[in-house]
Design a protein around this motif. Sequence first.
Motif, mmCIF file in Angstrom:
data_model
loop_
_atom_site.group_PDB
_atom_site.id
_atom_site.type_symbol
_atom_site.label_atom_id
_atom_site.label_comp_id
_atom_site.label_asym_id
_atom_site.label_seq_id
_atom_site.Cartn_x
_atom_site.Cartn_y
_atom_site.Cartn_z
ATOM 1 N N ASN A 65 0.848 -1.192 0.000
ATOM 2 C CA ASN A 65 0.000 0.000 0.000
ATOM 3 C C ASN A 65 0.878 1.234 0.000
ATOM 4 O OD1 ASN A 65 -2.731 -1.350 0.576
ATOM 5 N ND2 ASN A 65 -1.410 -2.158 2.178
ATOM 6 N N CYS A 66 1.567 1.479 -1.083
ATOM 7 C CA CYS A 66 2.599 2.516 -1.085
ATOM 8 C C CYS A 66 2.128 3.823 -1.690
ATOM 9 C CB CYS A 66 3.836 2.017 -1.852
ATOM 10 S SG CYS A 66 3.436 1.571 -3.554
ATOM 11 N N GLU A 67 0.808 3.946 -1.999
ATOM 12 C CA GLU A 67 0.377 5.165 -2.658
ATOM 13 C C GLU A 67 0.596 6.389 -1.782
ATOM 14 O OE1 GLU A 67 -2.380 2.817 -1.884
ATOM 15 O OE2 GLU A 67 -1.448 1.571 -3.398
ATOM 16 N N HIS A 68 0.478 6.214 -0.435
ATOM 17 C CA HIS A 68 0.549 7.374 0.460
ATOM 18 C C HIS A 68 1.974 7.762 0.814
ATOM 19 C CE1 HIS A 68 0.956 3.945 3.142
ATOM 20 N NE2 HIS A 68 1.517 4.765 4.008
ATOM 21 N N LEU A 69 2.968 7.011 0.382
ATOM 22 C CA LEU A 69 4.340 7.289 0.788
ATOM 23 C C LEU A 69 4.915 8.460 0.003
ATOM 24 C CD1 LEU A 69 5.875 3.732 1.146
ATOM 25 C CD2 LEU A 69 4.803 5.164 2.864
ATOM 26 N N ASP A 70 5.626 9.320 0.701
ATOM 27 C CA ASP A 70 6.334 10.440 0.082
ATOM 28 C C ASP A 70 7.752 10.396 0.608
ATOM 29 O OD1 ASP A 70 7.272 12.768 -0.930
ATOM 30 O OD2 ASP A 70 6.162 14.089 0.419
ATOM 31 N N LEU A 71 8.645 9.789 -0.151
ATOM 32 C CA LEU A 71 9.980 9.487 0.374
ATOM 33 C C LEU A 71 10.890 10.698 0.395
ATOM 34 C CD1 LEU A 71 10.439 6.016 -1.280
ATOM 35 C CD2 LEU A 71 9.759 6.534 1.042
ATOM 36 N N CYS A 143 16.283 10.705 9.418
ATOM 37 C CA CYS A 143 15.710 9.372 9.290
ATOM 38 C C CYS A 143 16.001 8.853 7.887
ATOM 39 C CB CYS A 143 14.207 9.380 9.566
ATOM 40 S SG CYS A 143 13.228 10.249 8.324
ATOM 41 N N ASN A 144 15.974 7.541 7.726
ATOM 42 C CA ASN A 144 16.310 6.953 6.427
ATOM 43 C C ASN A 144 15.052 6.545 5.659
ATOM 44 O OD1 ASN A 144 15.492 4.690 7.841
ATOM 45 N ND2 ASN A 144 17.188 3.404 7.160
ATOM 46 N N LYS A 145 15.257 5.948 4.495
ATOM 47 C CA LYS A 145 14.127 5.526 3.655
ATOM 48 C C LYS A 145 13.293 4.448 4.341
ATOM 49 C CE LYS A 145 16.502 6.516 -0.717
ATOM 50 N NZ LYS A 145 17.010 5.938 -1.984
ATOM 51 N N GLY A 146 13.966 3.609 5.139
ATOM 52 C CA GLY A 146 13.235 2.561 5.846
ATOM 53 C C GLY A 146 12.222 3.122 6.826
ATOM 54 N N PHE A 147 12.546 4.250 7.454
ATOM 55 C CA PHE A 147 11.615 4.895 8.384
ATOM 56 C C PHE A 147 10.365 5.340 7.634
ATOM 57 C CE2 PHE A 147 9.778 8.307 10.819
ATOM 58 C CZ PHE A 147 9.989 7.960 12.136
ATOM 59 N N VAL A 148 10.574 5.898 6.441
ATOM 60 C CA VAL A 148 9.440 6.330 5.614
ATOM 61 C C VAL A 148 8.597 5.119 5.222
ATOM 62 C CG1 VAL A 148 8.797 7.534 3.494
ATOM 63 C CG2 VAL A 148 10.816 8.266 4.768
ATOM 64 N N ARG A 149 9.272 4.012 4.878
ATOM 65 C CA ARG A 149 8.571 2.792 4.468
ATOM 66 C C ARG A 149 7.689 2.254 5.586
ATOM 67 N NH1 ARG A 149 8.937 -2.595 5.179
ATOM 68 N NH2 ARG A 149 10.665 -2.361 6.628
ATOM 69 N N THR A 151 6.633 3.845 8.607
ATOM 70 C CA THR A 151 5.658 4.744 9.241
ATOM 71 C C THR A 151 4.743 5.450 8.261
ATOM 72 O OG1 THR A 151 7.111 6.691 9.190
ATOM 73 C CG2 THR A 151 7.336 5.169 11.065
ATOM 74 N N GLY A 152 5.190 5.616 7.005
ATOM 75 C CA GLY A 152 4.401 6.363 6.039
ATOM 76 C C GLY A 152 4.651 7.855 6.086
ATOM 77 N N TYR A 153 5.388 8.336 7.108
ATOM 78 C CA TYR A 153 5.718 9.761 7.208
ATOM 79 C C TYR A 153 6.952 10.075 6.362
ATOM 80 C CZ TYR A 153 2.492 10.348 11.128
ATOM 81 O OH TYR A 153 1.374 10.413 11.921
ATOM 82 N N SER A 154 6.904 11.155 5.603
ATOM 83 C CA SER A 154 8.046 11.546 4.784
ATOM 84 C C SER A 154 9.152 12.122 5.654
ATOM 85 C CB SER A 154 7.614 12.598 3.754
ATOM 86 O OG SER A 154 7.262 13.811 4.413
ATOM 87 N N LYS A 155 10.331 12.266 5.076
ATOM 88 C CA LYS A 155 11.452 12.870 5.808
ATOM 89 C C LYS A 155 11.091 14.289 6.240
ATOM 90 C CE LYS A 155 15.654 12.333 4.241
ATOM 91 N NZ LYS A 155 16.301 11.659 5.373
ATOM 92 N N SER A 197 0.852 4.637 12.382
ATOM 93 C CA SER A 197 1.393 5.079 11.098
ATOM 94 C C SER A 197 0.690 6.355 10.661
ATOM 95 C CB SER A 197 1.192 3.995 10.045
ATOM 96 O OG SER A 197 -0.195 3.861 9.750
ATOM 97 N N LYS A 198 1.172 6.934 9.576
ATOM 98 C CA LYS A 198 0.544 8.154 9.060
ATOM 99 C C LYS A 198 -0.899 7.888 8.658
ATOM 100 C CE LYS A 198 1.030 11.793 5.596
ATOM 101 N NZ LYS A 198 1.812 12.306 4.451
ATOM 102 N N ALA A 199 -1.181 6.684 8.197
ATOM 103 C CA ALA A 199 -2.542 6.312 7.795
ATOM 104 C C ALA A 199 -3.458 6.075 8.995
ATOM 105 C CB ALA A 199 -2.507 5.067 6.913
ATOM 106 N N GLY A 200 -2.896 6.107 10.222
ATOM 107 C CA GLY A 200 -3.690 5.921 11.426
ATOM 108 C C GLY A 200 -3.756 4.498 11.923
ATOM 109 N N ALA A 201 -2.998 3.595 11.278
ATOM 110 C CA ALA A 201 -3.015 2.195 11.697
ATOM 111 C C ALA A 201 -2.139 1.986 12.928
ATOM 112 C CB ALA A 201 -2.528 1.307 10.548
ATOM 113 N N ALA A 202 -2.696 1.315 13.939
ATOM 114 C CA ALA A 202 -1.917 0.999 15.138
ATOM 115 C C ALA A 202 -1.039 -0.212 14.851
ATOM 116 C CB ALA A 202 -2.842 0.717 16.314
ATOM 117 N N PHE A 203 0.187 -0.188 15.371
ATOM 118 C CA PHE A 203 1.071 -1.344 15.199
ATOM 119 C C PHE A 203 2.008 -1.447 16.390
ATOM 120 C CE2 PHE A 203 3.409 2.214 13.450
ATOM 121 C CZ PHE A 203 4.740 1.973 13.738
#
Length: 395
Positions: A65-71, A143-149, A151-155, A197-203
Amino acid sequence: GEERFADHHDVMLTEVGGEVDASSFAGEAATASFKSKGSSGYKSRASRQSKRTRSVSRPSTAIDNCEHLDLDQEGGDELATSPVEFELPPSCVQQLECLSAGKIPPGLGDGSWLDAVKETLNDLPLAVAITDMLVPGVTIKWCNKGFVRVTGYSKRETEGRNCRFLQGEHTEPRAVAKMVRALRKMKELEVKITNYSKAGAAFTNEVSLIPVIDSAGVFRYCIGILSWKERQSYAERSAMLQLRKLLPRKMSASAQELAFDKSALDVSEKVVHQQHGNANQVFTNMRLVLDADTALDFLLEREEAIAAVRAFITDEEERNAFDFCSESLRLAAITGATSRDARKRNLLEKLLGMSSTDAKAMSFDSVAVKAAEMRATLVTELIPRFICSGACSGL
């Protein structure tokens, strides 16, 4: 045998509604063995994985579900669409070993310790964030690209903020307290905490905190590794454990300059006295606000203070209340009965708008009670406002 047991274990868990933790399955040696025998009668890893996927319903990953990611960085689209390879590259391992030995690998970044770490960890799919422990608020420096992957939050949305933005309704206070204590004591920590996550999903975030101390004993940085526990594969778990061991814990104090300008420490005696005076004024104001009743007594005893308060007041009713309290103190000090009675009638008629008859009939005790009521209002409203305004700084 281990693979067949894992498949059987998956089916059993599915029947009882349980979850699968891939980290509890076969070890690296077994995996490597089955990989090598894929063409010799054994099922390929892909077919076995496909069977396991059919048996157990798994949540989709951030990559699915990568549509919301802004790396916000080069190669972002490639990272969001390509399969994730968690194995640490040999170059990354070598660079981390070099950093752990107190050396900066040649040709990495601008030659500073932090830039070398950034270059080493930037492209990893494992989520990594670095906080500068000398910056107030303990904000995320990088933060690195993995953090964006993960959490969904951009740098851009992450750097410069405290990591508490990942917390939410069900974040455990006890886990937060553990992290705070670890930072205060400069201790390593592994903890599980509910994040969002940025999408609001608890993990369940499996967090590792690695403090980095320089050669002068200063707590310079904290490196954090994050992992979405429910989506964690065996490969990711193995890579995370390897990264945790390889990350540097120490650095040379000269390898990274401090964020502040040392010349700022050279302050003239005049400026020191000025700063001390300003700090003393702030401290005095704090004490007066906490004890506004004493502050009001102080103000009512001095003509210049009374004038300053009256100049500050804009509301006529509030000014009359202040004047009533001030005049009631003077009234109590008058000894002559006639003069005192005349002063009382004048006070009540002028400030409370009472008739001459009512003013004459009102006892001195009733005047004192009325003054106490107005005083209580001034202490809770006017006086703190006056002190905080700075209008009393010259008193």
